[in-house]
Design a protein around this motif. Structure first.
Motif, PDB file in Angstrom:
ATOM      1  N   ASP A 142     -31.686   2.612 -48.039  1.00 25.20           N
ATOM      2  CA  ASP A 142     -31.609   3.364 -46.790  1.00 25.20           C
ATOM      3  C   ASP A 142     -32.929   4.113 -46.620  1.00 25.20           C
ATOM      4  OD1 ASP A 142     -30.597   4.435 -44.467  1.00 25.20           O
ATOM      5  OD2 ASP A 142     -29.478   6.024 -45.477  1.00 25.20           O
ATOM      6  N   LEU A 155     -19.463   6.134 -49.151  1.00 27.98           N
ATOM      7  CA  LEU A 155     -18.585   5.101 -48.612  1.00 27.98           C
ATOM      8  C   LEU A 155     -19.358   3.825 -48.279  1.00 27.98           C
ATOM      9  CD1 LEU A 155     -16.136   7.078 -46.280  1.00 27.98           C
ATOM     10  CD2 LEU A 155     -15.597   5.893 -48.421  1.00 27.98           C
ATOM     11  N   LEU A 156     -20.574   3.980 -47.770  1.00 27.55           N
ATOM     12  CA  LEU A 156     -21.393   2.802 -47.484  1.00 27.55           C
ATOM     13  C   LEU A 156     -21.754   2.075 -48.773  1.00 27.55           C
ATOM     14  CD1 LEU A 156     -23.855   3.813 -44.610  1.00 27.55           C
ATOM     15  CD2 LEU A 156     -22.043   2.100 -44.561  1.00 27.55           C
ATOM     16  N   ARG A 157     -22.113   2.835 -49.794  1.00 29.45           N
ATOM     17  CA  ARG A 157     -22.443   2.206 -51.077  1.00 29.45           C
ATOM     18  C   ARG A 157     -21.233   1.439 -51.613  1.00 29.45           C
ATOM     19  NH1 ARG A 157     -24.387   7.363 -52.441  1.00 29.45           N
ATOM     20  NH2 ARG A 157     -22.923   7.489 -54.188  1.00 29.45           N
ATOM     21  N   SER A 202     -28.247   8.132 -54.554  1.00 26.70           N
ATOM     22  CA  SER A 202     -27.978   8.793 -53.279  1.00 26.70           C
ATOM     23  C   SER A 202     -29.239   9.306 -52.608  1.00 26.70           C
ATOM     24  CB  SER A 202     -26.999   9.957 -53.488  1.00 26.70           C
ATOM     25  OG  SER A 202     -27.533  10.889 -54.414  1.00 26.70           O
ATOM     26  N   ASP A 215     -28.277   4.802 -50.941  1.00 28.02           N
ATOM     27  CA  ASP A 215     -27.809   5.336 -49.660  1.00 28.02           C
ATOM     28  C   ASP A 215     -27.156   6.674 -49.940  1.00 28.02           C
ATOM     29  OD1 ASP A 215     -26.084   5.770 -47.203  1.00 28.02           O
ATOM     30  OD2 ASP A 215     -26.973   3.836 -46.681  1.00 28.02           O
ATOM     31  N   ASP A 216     -27.360   7.636 -49.034  1.00 28.67           N
ATOM     32  CA  ASP A 216     -26.770   8.949 -49.284  1.00 28.67           C
ATOM     33  C   ASP A 216     -25.299   9.024 -48.896  1.00 28.67           C
ATOM     34  OD1 ASP A 216     -27.225   8.806 -46.578  1.00 28.67           O
ATOM     35  OD2 ASP A 216     -28.023  10.838 -46.371  1.00 28.67           O
ATOM     36  N   GLN A 217     -24.737   7.942 -48.355  1.00 26.90           N
ATOM     37  CA  GLN A 217     -23.319   7.915 -47.996  1.00 26.90           C
ATOM     38  C   GLN A 217     -22.548   7.073 -49.014  1.00 26.90           C
ATOM     39  OE1 GLN A 217     -22.373   7.354 -43.775  1.00 26.90           O
ATOM     40  NE2 GLN A 217     -24.556   7.547 -43.307  1.00 26.90           N
ATOM     41  N   LYS A 254     -27.483  -2.111 -40.359  1.00 26.65           N
ATOM     42  CA  LYS A 254     -26.257  -1.746 -41.057  1.00 26.65           C
ATOM     43  C   LYS A 254     -25.018  -2.376 -40.450  1.00 26.65           C
ATOM     44  CE  LYS A 254     -27.789   2.620 -43.078  1.00 26.65           C
ATOM     45  NZ  LYS A 254     -27.530   4.073 -43.221  1.00 26.65           N
TER      46      LYS A 254
END
Length: 228
Positions: A54, A12-14, A34, A8-10, A104
């Motif tokens: 993602d 915080l989500l990872r 990412s 995932d490129d975020q 998500k």
């Protein structure tokens, strides 16, 4: 122990996914990426059981990364992360070889269960949801190498018995094994055996791939209520 790669490129989500997954004794996050390009490198190096992917990322997106993983590292199953339950990007990822998708906004326990189900070799998306996706998006997302794949599948399709074709149509309509058994007036155990034969003969991983294949072969109509 099930190994998981987070893509995932975020950041915080990872981090959130890692905290949820590593709170379980049977799940272990072995890496993070990412974007799709890094994900491909990590899959080759780490051979994770499940890739939490993602789809909307810069550079190599999740759809292309999923296609490459399914083709080059089939032992690593891809679970796609999406924003909506009927999403054109999630559908494109399913066509490319993902084993399912998860919104998500899912609860932590749903994420954990989805990872375990995919790791076991099953899919995390109901055939009826795939059917809705096909009704909306079929034909919009050509997959690289699709023509060659279709040629091979068409050849294998001819190996199915008439009863196996009936079972494949039932799967494509979103029917459960019990519903197919009722329609064909056979036992659920018999249907389960036929489903296994269909997947093996067509070289498909799960019911999701069977639904998509049946539509692409014209066995059922996109937007229709039954067999073509």
């Amino acid at each position: 122990m099930t190994s998981v790669l987070l893509v995932d490129d975020q950041a915080l989500l990872r981090m959130g996914f890692r905290l949820v997954l590593e709170s379980e004794p049977d799940l272990r996050v072995v890496g993070e990426a990412s974007d799709g390009a890094v994900a491909l490198e990590q899959v080759a190096a780490l051979a994770p059981d499940v890739v939490l992917m993602d789809v909307r990322m810069p550079g190599v997106d999740g759809i292309e990364a999923t296609r490459r993983i399914a083709a080059e590292h089939p032992a690593s199953k891809v679970l796609v992360l999406t924003t909506f339950d009927v999403d054109e990007y999630a559908f494109a990822a399913l066509r490319s070889g993902a084993s399912g998708f998860l919104v998500k906004s899912a609860r932590p326990e749903e994420l954990v269960e989805a990872v375990r189900v995919v790791a076991s070799g099953s899919s995390v998306v109901a055939p009826r949801v795939v059917r809705r996706m096909l009704d909306l998006f079929a034909g919009q997302f050509p997959v690289p190498g699709q023509a060659e794949r279709d040629d091979g599948l068409h050849a294998r399709l001819r190996s199915l018995t008439p009863r196996e074709l009936d079972v494949l149509r039932g799967i494509a309509e979103g029917l459960s094994n019990g519903e197919i058994a009722e329609r064909l007036v056979v036992s659920t155990t018999t249907v389960k055996s036929h489903v296994g034969n269909v997947l093996a003969k067509l070289g498909l991983r799960d019911r999701v791939q069977a639904v998509i294949a049946a539509y692409e072969f014209g066995l059922v109509r996109a937007g229709g209520d039954g067999p073509a």
